[in-house]
Design a protein around this motif. Structure first.
Motif, PDB file in Angstrom:
ATOM      1  N   SER A   2       0.860  -1.172   0.000  1.00  0.00           N
ATOM      2  CA  SER A   2       0.000   0.000   0.000  1.00  0.00           C
ATOM      3  C   SER A   2       0.893   1.217   0.000  1.00  0.00           C
ATOM      4  CB  SER A   2      -0.902   0.032   1.235  1.00  0.00           C
ATOM      5  OG  SER A   2      -1.792  -1.054   1.203  1.00  0.00           O
ATOM      6  N   ARG A  11      -3.761   0.510  -2.997  1.00  0.00           N
ATOM      7  CA  ARG A  11      -3.673  -0.857  -2.470  1.00  0.00           C
ATOM      8  C   ARG A  11      -3.386  -1.766  -3.660  1.00  0.00           C
ATOM      9  NH1 ARG A  11      -8.708  -3.247   0.314  1.00  0.00           N
ATOM     10  NH2 ARG A  11      -8.800  -4.858  -1.232  1.00  0.00           N
ATOM     11  N   PRO A  15      -6.123  -6.429  -4.250  1.00  0.00           N
ATOM     12  CA  PRO A  15      -7.159  -5.440  -4.580  1.00  0.00           C
ATOM     13  C   PRO A  15      -8.494  -6.145  -4.838  1.00  0.00           C
ATOM     14  CG  PRO A  15      -5.764  -5.824  -6.478  1.00  0.00           C
ATOM     15  CD  PRO A  15      -5.163  -6.596  -5.322  1.00  0.00           C
ATOM     16  N   LEU A  28      -6.215  -0.793  -6.279  1.00  0.00           N
ATOM     17  CA  LEU A  28      -7.321   0.028  -5.832  1.00  0.00           C
ATOM     18  C   LEU A  28      -6.749   1.391  -5.471  1.00  0.00           C
ATOM     19  CD1 LEU A  28     -10.372   0.167  -4.902  1.00  0.00           C
ATOM     20  CD2 LEU A  28      -9.451  -0.156  -2.607  1.00  0.00           C
ATOM     21  N   ARG A  30      -7.840   5.069  -3.752  1.00  0.00           N
ATOM     22  CA  ARG A  30      -8.822   5.857  -2.994  1.00  0.00           C
ATOM     23  C   ARG A  30      -8.310   7.293  -3.014  1.00  0.00           C
ATOM     24  NH1 ARG A  30      -9.340   3.444   2.302  1.00  0.00           N
ATOM     25  NH2 ARG A  30     -10.870   2.108   1.308  1.00  0.00           N
ATOM     26  N   LEU A  46     -14.551  10.922  -0.572  1.00  0.00           N
ATOM     27  CA  LEU A  46     -13.546  10.018  -1.118  1.00  0.00           C
ATOM     28  C   LEU A  46     -14.188   9.143  -2.175  1.00  0.00           C
ATOM     29  CD1 LEU A  46     -11.728   8.832   2.118  1.00  0.00           C
ATOM     30  CD2 LEU A  46     -10.881  10.442   0.419  1.00  0.00           C
ATOM     31  N   ARG A  47     -13.401   8.772  -3.140  1.00  0.00           N
ATOM     32  CA  ARG A  47     -13.861   7.900  -4.215  1.00  0.00           C
ATOM     33  C   ARG A  47     -12.860   6.762  -4.335  1.00  0.00           C
ATOM     34  NH1 ARG A  47     -14.548  10.215 -10.312  1.00  0.00           N
ATOM     35  NH2 ARG A  47     -14.893   8.232 -11.323  1.00  0.00           N
ATOM     36  N   GLU A  48     -13.341   5.597  -4.726  1.00  0.00           N
ATOM     37  CA  GLU A  48     -12.465   4.456  -4.964  1.00  0.00           C
ATOM     38  C   GLU A  48     -12.630   3.972  -6.392  1.00  0.00           C
ATOM     39  OE1 GLU A  48     -12.089   2.286  -0.648  1.00  0.00           O
ATOM     40  OE2 GLU A  48     -13.361   1.360  -2.162  1.00  0.00           O
ATOM     41  N   ALA A  50     -11.013   0.660  -8.893  1.00  0.00           N
ATOM     42  CA  ALA A  50     -10.131  -0.486  -9.111  1.00  0.00           C
ATOM     43  C   ALA A  50      -9.706  -0.479 -10.572  1.00  0.00           C
ATOM     44  CB  ALA A  50     -10.852  -1.791  -8.776  1.00  0.00           C
TER      45      ALA A  50
END
Length: 116
Positions: A2, A11, A15, A28, A30, A46-48, A50
């Protein structure tokens, strides 16, 4: 593995699968993001996302990042700076990408009819 790059938390180890196709994700990210609500006020959060080798292919920022994973199966300290640069470019692309409202409406209709 990470790490943090300019407010982006990565990450790489384990993931999650891609939310679009359920295939394996490569990393991933964020990151801070904001949008306008119905009253045109900024909403911060916050947005994630992949990175998916199937779904993200074809975008310049994602393609360079995908190429790094294809060449270097072990992304690590030796290429951390390049990884950080490519992730920052990909995240910037994601921040500006907008939802295709017509496609969303079409998929919603298919879901309501039980065809999705």
């Amino acid at each position: 593995m990470s790490g943090r790059v300019d407010g982006i938390v990565l990450r790489i180890t384990d993931p999650p699968n891609c939310a679009r196709c359920e295939g394996p994700g490569l990393l991933l990210a964020r990151f801070p993001d904001s949008w306008k609500n119905a009253r045109s006020e900024d909403v911060r959060g916050l947005r994630e996302a992949a990175l998916c080798p199937a779904c993200d292919r074809g975008g310049a920022a994602a393609d360079e990042l995908l190429a790094l994973f294809a060449v270097d199966d072990q992304v690590g300290l030796s290429n951390a700076e390049l990884l950080g640069e490519l992730v920052a470019e990909w995240v910037e692309y994601l921040r500006h990408r907008k939802v295709d409202a017509a496609l969303l409406d079409e998929e919603h209709g298919r879901w309501e009819r039980g065809n999705l």
